[in-house]
Every structure is written in C-alpha cells, then in structure tokens.
Design an enzyme around this catalytic site. Sequence first.
Site, PDB file in Angstrom:
ATOM      1  N   ARG A 179      -1.432   4.074   4.035  1.00 10.06           N
ATOM      2  CA  ARG A 179      -1.856   4.886   2.875  1.00 10.06           C
ATOM      3  C   ARG A 179      -3.289   5.395   3.064  1.00 10.06           C
ATOM      4  O   ARG A 179      -4.094   5.423   2.144  1.00 10.06           O
ATOM      5  CB  ARG A 179      -1.785   4.081   1.571  1.00 10.06           C
ATOM      6  CG  ARG A 179      -0.397   3.589   1.191  1.00 10.06           C
ATOM      7  CD  ARG A 179       0.506   4.746   0.791  1.00 10.06           C
ATOM      8  NE  ARG A 179       1.775   4.295   0.243  1.00 10.06           N
ATOM      9  CZ  ARG A 179       2.843   3.956   0.964  1.00 10.06           C
ATOM     10  NH1 ARG A 179       2.803   4.035   2.286  1.00 10.06           N
ATOM     11  NH2 ARG A 179       3.963   3.588   0.378  1.00 10.06           N
ATOM     12  N   SER A 253       3.686   4.016  -6.857  1.00 13.99           N
ATOM     13  CA  SER A 253       2.835   2.817  -6.818  1.00 13.99           C
ATOM     14  C   SER A 253       1.424   3.203  -7.240  1.00 13.99           C
ATOM     15  O   SER A 253       0.825   4.098  -6.631  1.00 13.99           O
ATOM     16  CB  SER A 253       2.750   2.245  -5.398  1.00 13.99           C
ATOM     17  OG  SER A 253       4.028   1.938  -4.907  1.00 13.99           O
ATOM     18  N   GLU A 348      -3.985   3.441  -5.177  1.00 12.58           N
ATOM     19  CA  GLU A 348      -3.401   4.393  -4.222  1.00 12.58           C
ATOM     20  C   GLU A 348      -3.556   5.817  -4.778  1.00 12.58           C
ATOM     21  O   GLU A 348      -3.790   6.770  -4.040  1.00 12.58           O
ATOM     22  CB  GLU A 348      -1.918   4.077  -4.019  1.00 12.58           C
ATOM     23  CG  GLU A 348      -1.242   5.131  -3.158  1.00 12.58           C
ATOM     24  CD  GLU A 348       0.259   4.977  -3.023  1.00 12.58           C
ATOM     25  OE1 GLU A 348       0.736   3.883  -2.722  1.00 12.58           O
ATOM     26  OE2 GLU A 348       0.944   6.010  -3.200  1.00 12.58           O
TER      27      GLU A 348
END
Length: 352
Positions: A179, A253, A348
């Site tokens: 990520r 998420s 995130e």
Amino acid sequence: MNIKRSKLKTNYISIMNIISQKSLLEHNTFNINVKANKYVNIKTETDLIKLLNQKQFKKIKKTIIGGGSNILLTKDIKGLVIHNQIQGIKILKSNIKSVIIEVGAGVIWDNLVSWSTKLQLYGIENLSLIPGSVGASPIQNIGAYGVELKDVFKELRAINLKTNKLRVFKKSECEFGYRNSIFKNELKEKYVISKIIIQLSKKQIVNTTYYGLENKLKKFTKKELTSELIRSKIIEIRNAKLPDPKIIGNAGSFFKNPTINKELLTNLQHDHPEIPFFENKIGIKVPAGWLIEKLKWRGHQEKNCGVSKKHALVIVNYGKATGKEILKLSNKIKKNVYKEFKINLEEEVSIL
Ligand code: FAD
Ligand code: EPU
C-alpha cells in the site's frame, strides 16, 4: 491578432469546462458533500499540459482525483481539482507469451481487469472489483488476494505539477511497497499520473497463495482455472466480505494492516493466543480488522457513521456524515487499538 488570440484562449478554457464551486458528492465513495473551488475534467495528456501552462493555474494548489474510492474529504478543496479521465487501452507489444499494454489513467480499473480476462490474459484477475481508476493504482500499489500492481507493472507516464513536463517512471523508480509508493512519500501530490504500462501473460498463471481463495478453487481442474473463472470467484469473495459503496458510503479498508515485531507478538499472544498473523520479509503482519473487531467496534454506530457490520476495517457513512465526523471516529478507533495492543494503525485512505 490580439482578438484572435483572446478568442482562442476563451475557447480553450470552455473546452476544458472549468466549473466553480463544484460539489464532489458524486466523486467520492464515502459520499461526502464538499465543494471544489475549481474543478476540471481532463481527457488527454496534451490538454492537461496546456491547462497547467495557463497563467491563471500556475500558482494555485492542485488536487488530483480519480474515482474517489480512497479519499476522505474533510473540507472544501481550495484551488483546482483535476479529475483525470484520460481513456484508452492500447496494445504496445505482443508475442506468444505476453502482451504489453498502455492504459489511460481515467480507465476504470475493474473495466481493465474485465477486458483482460475476456482476452484470457493473466496477471490482474485477483485484483478484480477494486474500485477506482487506473491512474490511482500505482499510488498505493493496489493489492488483493496475493497479487499487487507491481507484479505486472513496467512503467508509467506522469506530468510534473511544477514544471508541467512529462516524465517516465520505471518500476524501480516507483519504490512500490505494501500500500505504498514514491507517490505517497517524496513525490506526494507532485505528479499527475497520465498512463501506466503493464505486462500481462498469455500463459496460464494462477495465484492461489491467499488463504480462502485456494479453498474456492480446489474443486476446479487446472484447465478450468481461466482468468475469467478466477475473476468470478474473487468477485464472489469480495461481495460476501466487503460493503458495496453503491449501497453504503465507504472507502474499503480505512487502515493498513500493521507490521509488528516478534516481541510484541509474543506479548499479545499471552492474552490472545488466537491472534492471526502472517510472517513476511519485513516483519509480522497482523490483520487490523481482527484488532478492531476484538475491541467490539464491528457494527458500532455513532450518529451518521460507524464501523461496517460486514467488516471491522471498513468505516461507513450512513448517509449524512461529514468527513470530520468520520475522521473523529477513525481517531477514536486508532486510540483504542493503541491503548489495548500498543499498535499504531496507519490510515490507508488519503485524508484531504
Ligand atoms: P482516488 O480515491 O480518487 O485517489 C486516491 C489517491 O490517489 C489520492 O491521494 C489522489 O490524489 C491520488 N490520485 C488519484 N489519481 C491520480 C493520478 N492520476 N495521478 C496522481 N495521483 C492520483 N485498494 C486496494 O489496494 N485493494 C483492495 O482490495 C481495495 N478494495 C477496496 C474496496 C472498496 C469497497 C473500496 C471503496 C476501496 C478499495 N480499495 C482497495 C481502495 C481503492 O479502491 C484504491 O486505492 C484505488 O486505487 C483508488 O482509486 P481512485 O481512482 O478511486 O483514487
Ligand atoms: N477480520 C476480523 N474481523 C473482521 C474482518 C477481518 O477478525 O471484521 C480478521 C480475520 O481474522 C480475517 C483477517 O482479519 O481472516 C483478514 O481479513 P480479510 O481477508 O478480509 O482481509 P484484510 O486483511 O482485512 C486485506 C486488504 C484488502 C484486500 C484483502 C484481500 C489491507 C488494509 N486490506 O484486507 O484491501 O482486499 O486483504 O487481499 O491490506 C483495501 O485496501 O481497501 C482493501 C479492501
């Protein structure tokens, strides 16, 4: 001569269709209603460079958006919002083993995956149904079910927001991680990605390393495991696990899965011997969803927002939440996780 020039300039701006005080409600999957001071929809690299070269836009802040599926809008956006809609999937090279394709940043990621599986190409089928645009895919090196963008990535084209010059970034220059990429670090908000170049395989490559996927696929013969079939199974898994942003506002998420060290894991195992974990090269990854669920946040509602009933890592907007309310809830969860587990969760989602 002067008249002609000024006419040209006016036409050019109207082609670009710059909108003032534009609501971004339709442009983010959290369904937050904030405004962009100025908003423009960009369809080609040339248009983008021409726009950036215009005197009136030289000094103002620019914010890039794609599908808005990984942003939390907490306030009106000052300056210019550039909505990247550069289209096109072009085959650059093809041989018996693979194809190299160039894809416009404005292509919807899942349309690209669908296009690839229909042609029986392999490489991105595990990334089916990830919302958003192709242009955002390198920003956090999108990943799911054992595959990351970096596994098929060759290079990208991007325009520098200061010099307005086009630059090609090779894979090694993108510094991809979990990520993560250079575009979330040193080069954050410094470039607009306009095209990406990826390599897909014509030979069957099946990645079932992710637990849960192997189970779904074990009843099929090797021949039956086409990229199209894998795509359909990934879609089944995702639909069962994740809330659909078309039904309830969310950005997937909210936090990344944290990486912890052995010592902390041993401490945690003392009170929670059942804690799931996965060892990798950089440490031990623990599912943030498990930590949050353990603290009873799953299904929790606070006025207009809450934690999804389906998945503890997904914060949802029940309809009227502001970005600030969602941010406040996320901070409470973060604090609670730190207090109980001494783990610092990292967002995130990009907070704008
Ligand atoms: P946006 O939200 O519009 O932007 C995200 C960031 O990228 C912003 O900082 C923006 O400024 C920047 N950006 C966007 N386009 C450009 C560009 N062309 N040039 C430069 N900067 C740009 N992600 C995963 O990795 N794996 C998953 O499994 C996954 N599942 C998800 C499930 C759901 C239900 C949702 C809602 C999200 C999920 N995501 C997942 C997150 C998200 O889909 C991805 O991060 C996606 O790549 C975001 O694309 P976007 O076009 O919507 O980006
Ligand atoms: N879990 C719970 N409760 C929950 C949800 C999860 O306890 O409500 C625990 C379970 O132990 C479960 C584990 O967490 O086995 C992992 O859950 P899941 O398989 O749903 O995956 P995840 O780690 O939560 C990650 C990505 C997803 C990606 C999937 C599949 C991150 C932050 N998230 O989720 O990406 O789709 O794996 O690869 O890495 C996103 O980035 O937005 C995203 C959705």
